[in-house]
Design a protein around this motif. Sequence first.
Motif, PDB file in Angstrom:
ATOM      1  N   CYS A  35      13.835 -59.462 -24.823  1.00  0.00           N
ATOM      2  CA  CYS A  35      12.997 -59.427 -26.016  1.00  0.00           C
ATOM      3  C   CYS A  35      13.738 -60.086 -27.165  1.00  0.00           C
ATOM      4  O   CYS A  35      14.931 -59.824 -27.379  1.00  0.00           O
ATOM      5  N   SER A  36      13.026 -60.958 -27.889  1.00  0.00           N
ATOM      6  CA  SER A  36      13.564 -61.575 -29.107  1.00  0.00           C
ATOM      7  C   SER A  36      12.510 -61.465 -30.204  1.00  0.00           C
ATOM      8  O   SER A  36      11.525 -60.742 -30.059  1.00  0.00           O
ATOM      9  N   GLU A  37      12.701 -62.214 -31.306  1.00  0.00           N
ATOM     10  CA  GLU A  37      11.782 -62.092 -32.442  1.00  0.00           C
ATOM     11  C   GLU A  37      10.358 -62.508 -32.086  1.00  0.00           C
ATOM     12  O   GLU A  37       9.398 -61.876 -32.529  1.00  0.00           O
ATOM     13  N   ARG A  38      10.204 -63.557 -31.294  1.00  0.00           N
ATOM     14  CA  ARG A  38       8.850 -64.073 -30.992  1.00  0.00           C
ATOM     15  C   ARG A  38       8.546 -64.113 -29.503  1.00  0.00           C
ATOM     16  O   ARG A  38       7.457 -64.529 -29.113  1.00  0.00           O
ATOM     17  N   TYR A  39       9.519 -63.673 -28.661  1.00  0.00           N
ATOM     18  CA  TYR A  39       9.363 -63.878 -27.220  1.00  0.00           C
ATOM     19  C   TYR A  39       9.644 -62.573 -26.499  1.00  0.00           C
ATOM     20  O   TYR A  39      10.644 -61.898 -26.756  1.00  0.00           O
ATOM     21  N   LEU A  40       8.755 -62.191 -25.557  1.00  0.00           N
ATOM     22  CA  LEU A  40       8.901 -60.989 -24.751  1.00  0.00           C
ATOM     23  C   LEU A  40       8.678 -61.370 -23.298  1.00  0.00           C
ATOM     24  O   LEU A  40       7.671 -62.007 -22.959  1.00  0.00           O
ATOM     25  N   PHE A  49       5.957 -61.144 -16.465  1.00  0.00           N
ATOM     26  CA  PHE A  49       5.137 -60.960 -17.658  1.00  0.00           C
ATOM     27  C   PHE A  49       5.830 -61.683 -18.809  1.00  0.00           C
ATOM     28  O   PHE A  49       7.017 -61.473 -19.064  1.00  0.00           O
ATOM     29  N   GLU A  50       5.088 -62.524 -19.535  1.00  0.00           N
ATOM     30  CA  GLU A  50       5.681 -63.345 -20.585  1.00  0.00           C
ATOM     31  C   GLU A  50       4.650 -63.570 -21.678  1.00  0.00           C
ATOM     32  O   GLU A  50       3.506 -63.954 -21.399  1.00  0.00           O
ATOM     33  N   VAL A  51       5.057 -63.317 -22.959  1.00  0.00           N
ATOM     34  CA  VAL A  51       4.160 -63.549 -24.081  1.00  0.00           C
ATOM     35  C   VAL A  51       4.947 -64.116 -25.242  1.00  0.00           C
ATOM     36  O   VAL A  51       6.129 -63.799 -25.431  1.00  0.00           O
ATOM     37  N   ILE A  52       4.286 -65.001 -26.021  1.00  0.00           N
ATOM     38  CA  ILE A  52       4.800 -65.467 -27.306  1.00  0.00           C
ATOM     39  C   ILE A  52       4.070 -64.651 -28.364  1.00  0.00           C
ATOM     40  O   ILE A  52       2.855 -64.730 -28.499  1.00  0.00           O
ATOM     41  N   LEU A  53       4.807 -63.814 -29.102  1.00  0.00           N
ATOM     42  CA  LEU A  53       4.199 -62.864 -30.017  1.00  0.00           C
ATOM     43  C   LEU A  53       3.542 -63.569 -31.206  1.00  0.00           C
ATOM     44  O   LEU A  53       3.956 -64.678 -31.596  1.00  0.00           O
ATOM     45  N   ASP A  92       0.201 -75.190 -27.900  1.00  0.00           N
ATOM     46  CA  ASP A  92       0.295 -76.105 -26.762  1.00  0.00           C
ATOM     47  C   ASP A  92       1.531 -75.771 -25.910  1.00  0.00           C
ATOM     48  O   ASP A  92       2.361 -74.929 -26.242  1.00  0.00           O
ATOM     49  N   LYS A  93       1.654 -76.512 -24.822  1.00  0.00           N
ATOM     50  CA  LYS A  93       2.727 -76.247 -23.857  1.00  0.00           C
ATOM     51  C   LYS A  93       4.098 -76.545 -24.445  1.00  0.00           C
ATOM     52  O   LYS A  93       5.065 -75.808 -24.226  1.00  0.00           O
ATOM     53  N   GLU A  94       4.212 -77.621 -25.229  1.00  0.00           N
ATOM     54  CA  GLU A  94       5.498 -77.996 -25.812  1.00  0.00           C
ATOM     55  C   GLU A  94       5.954 -76.956 -26.838  1.00  0.00           C
ATOM     56  O   GLU A  94       7.147 -76.599 -26.908  1.00  0.00           O
ATOM     57  N   GLN A  95       5.025 -76.446 -27.634  1.00  0.00           N
ATOM     58  CA  GLN A  95       5.384 -75.434 -28.615  1.00  0.00           C
ATOM     59  C   GLN A  95       5.844 -74.154 -27.932  1.00  0.00           C
ATOM     60  O   GLN A  95       6.826 -73.529 -28.343  1.00  0.00           O
ATOM     61  N   GLN A  97       7.194 -73.984 -24.961  1.00  0.00           N
ATOM     62  CA  GLN A  97       8.511 -74.264 -24.376  1.00  0.00           C
ATOM     63  C   GLN A  97       9.597 -74.203 -25.450  1.00  0.00           C
ATOM     64  O   GLN A  97      10.693 -73.673 -25.224  1.00  0.00           O
ATOM     65  N   TYR A  98       9.316 -74.735 -26.635  1.00  0.00           N
ATOM     66  CA  TYR A  98      10.289 -74.710 -27.736  1.00  0.00           C
ATOM     67  C   TYR A  98      10.589 -73.283 -28.166  1.00  0.00           C
ATOM     68  O   TYR A  98      11.758 -72.907 -28.363  1.00  0.00           O
ATOM     69  N   LEU A  99       9.530 -72.456 -28.298  1.00  0.00           N
ATOM     70  CA  LEU A  99       9.752 -71.065 -28.699  1.00  0.00           C
ATOM     71  C   LEU A  99      10.546 -70.302 -27.645  1.00  0.00           C
ATOM     72  O   LEU A  99      11.408 -69.479 -27.962  1.00  0.00           O
TER      73      LEU A  99
END
Length: 424
Positions: A35-40, A49-53, A92-95, A97-99
């Motif tokens: 877990c990080s600030e924007r990524y779980l 299980f993967e989400v960008i918060l 998008d996919k690139e964003q 991947q960057y996060l």
Amino acid sequence: MPLWLREFRWHQSPTAVFLSLPLRGARATPANIFCSERYLKVSIPPFLFEVILYAPIDDTNSTAKIGNGNIFFTLYKKEPAMWDSLTLENADKEQLQYLRENAVLKAQQKAKEETEAKKATKEEHKKYALEATMKLEEAERKRIEDLKEKERQKVTEELELWKNQQKDADKYKSIQKEGELHQEIGQLKERKNEKMTKTRIPNEGTSKPRPKPTKGCHGSCSIFSPNVKEEQLPAPRSAATIKVNFTPRVFPTALRESRVAEEEEWLHKQAEARRTISADLSELQDLKEEEKNPDWLKDKGNKMFAMGNYLAAVNAYNLALRLNNKLPLLYLNRAACHLKLRNLHKAIEDSSKALELLTPPVPDNEDARVKAYVRRGTAFCQLELYTEGLQDYEAALKIDPKNKNIEKDAEKIRHLIQGTMQGS
């Protein structure tokens, strides 16, 4: 291919997000959760299980509890607000991947900082423990020195009292001798008077002229002669002390037997070694001046060695050598510690360095050279290099041929070498 976990339930408050994720029979541990600030992310093979918060969270205070086949997340928001959704939409996919990569990099940086912080804390605790140990040792040393000083004063007072008693006894003896001498002279006078009375009785009728006593003593006369006056007796001889001065010598050997040039070179090297002190180490800035003294650290290491704390003794010798790497006794003492710790190669290196510094060979460093050869020879023998070990023991015997212990050990090594040769 991983199986994506799409089923989850979540609700929120202005300050936190509550997320429930079913595990579908899988068994999860804290190591499966990232877990990080924007990524779980939850990775339990084969499930993923993967989400960008939607917005940043406080990953330090957020929690995850595993139980009853579910993982319950409590994610605290950095800024109080109501989210439109759990995940970031229209990304998008690139964003994404960057996060994801940015979250991994931040986690790695955070782990590195935590490791460095733990290391710094450990160093602080180690330094504090060393300072506390040094303070305790210093207090104990001061207590012992105070006891020694009190004992020395007591002995000095007793010695002064004994000297005064001896002086009084000598005076009493001299007075007693003078009294005995006067008493003997009085007895001689009485005998003389008796003799004169006896010779005068038969010649009372005839008066003869009385001979006048001579003023001087012609020929040989004794102090017991009746013609010697009391004033002519010699006074008792006074006591005196003859002081013998010897030529000052630094070394114990006689001047005719010493090698002056080599001894002077050894003294010069020792003086240069004691002047070579590099006290510009950053970790020594908080220490006291006496704690920056290599001799003080050497004594500290010797006490630790005597107590059986060989690692602490090695640390003290290491710090002393960082201050001054020209003192052979520091290498020699550290070699003894390495022998106890079974660091045989290091013991050989330190003994060799000590022998290198113990030059030129003079009577003043004979004991140190014998110890260096014996310790290096012992390390060689424990490494089963008996030939090299025997050479060192024989070198020690050349310096100290009367040492029976070294001679016995050398004989044992010779038997081992013979047994090895016969076995091969």
